[in-house]
Design an enzyme around this catalytic site. Structure first.
Site, PDB file in Angstrom:
ATOM      1  CG  ASN A  43     -55.922  57.055 108.316  1.00  0.00           C
ATOM      2  OD1 ASN A  43     -55.581  56.430 107.229  1.00  0.00           O
ATOM      3  ND2 ASN A  43     -55.386  58.398 108.123  1.00  0.00           N
ATOM      4  CD  GLU A  45     -58.113  62.815 107.942  1.00  0.00           C
ATOM      5  OE1 GLU A  45     -57.034  63.089 107.827  1.00  0.00           O
ATOM      6  OE2 GLU A  45     -59.152  63.415 107.280  1.00  0.00           O
ATOM      7  CB  CYS A  54     -53.506  56.631 114.335  1.00  0.00           C
ATOM      8  SG  CYS A  54     -53.130  58.340 114.510  1.00  0.00           S
ATOM      9  CD  GLU A  56     -49.975  53.715 113.111  1.00  0.00           C
ATOM     10  OE1 GLU A  56     -48.619  54.264 112.752  1.00  0.00           O
ATOM     11  OE2 GLU A  56     -50.877  54.345 113.184  1.00  0.00           O
ATOM     12  CB  CYS A  88     -48.595  59.775 116.107  1.00  0.00           C
ATOM     13  SG  CYS A  88     -49.995  58.952 116.766  1.00  0.00           S
ATOM     14  CB  CYS A  91     -49.661  55.350 117.260  1.00  0.00           C
ATOM     15  SG  CYS A  91     -51.225  55.515 116.559  1.00  0.00           S
TER      16      CYS A  91
END
Length: 130
Positions: A43, A45, A54, A56, A88, A91
């Site tokens: 991930n 940010e 993310c 994934e 999430c 994803c």
């Protein structure tokens, strides 16, 4: 074909590169294609959280950008959290584009425990192009 433990090891290695200055929530992912290739992601940010990506999705973007078409056989997701984490909602929808309901999702705990779930169980009745 590589084992679940090997795929988890790839995900844990990818997690080391997570850029998470705000949440401190490190996540790594490793996906295995049906052709046997492994792609990893972490991930990332950004101060504007909407631009955050993310682990994934990072792995999926890498696979598509490096190999073109993609069919996911399984994906391992790991974090530094004590409990299992799952993809999430965004994803899950991205994975639905490249996986069928039988794709395996391997979720892990920080202590090394893991379990496998079917993609169709985490996103039943997925919206797909066909």
């Amino acid at each position: 074909m590589i084992t679940n433990e090997q795929l988890i090891a790839y995900a844990r290695k990818a997690m080391e590169n997570a850029y998470v200055p705000y949440s401190k929530f490190h996540v790594g992912a490793a996906l295995l294609t049906k052709s046997g290739q492994v792609y990893t992601g972490c991930n990332v940010e950004i101060a504007s959280f909407g631009a955050t990506n993310c682990a994934e999705r990072t792995a999926v973007w890498k696979a598509v950008s490096e190999a073109g078409g993609l069919e996911i056989a399984k994906i391992a997701i790991t974090s530094d959290e004590p409990d299992y984490i799952y993809p999430c909602g965004i994803c899950r929808q991205v994975l639905a584009e490249f996986a069928d309901d039988e794709m395996e999702i391997i979720v892990t705990k920080r202590n090394g425990e893991y379990k496998t779930v079917r993609f169709g169980d985490v996103l039943p009745n997925a919206f797909r192009r066909f």
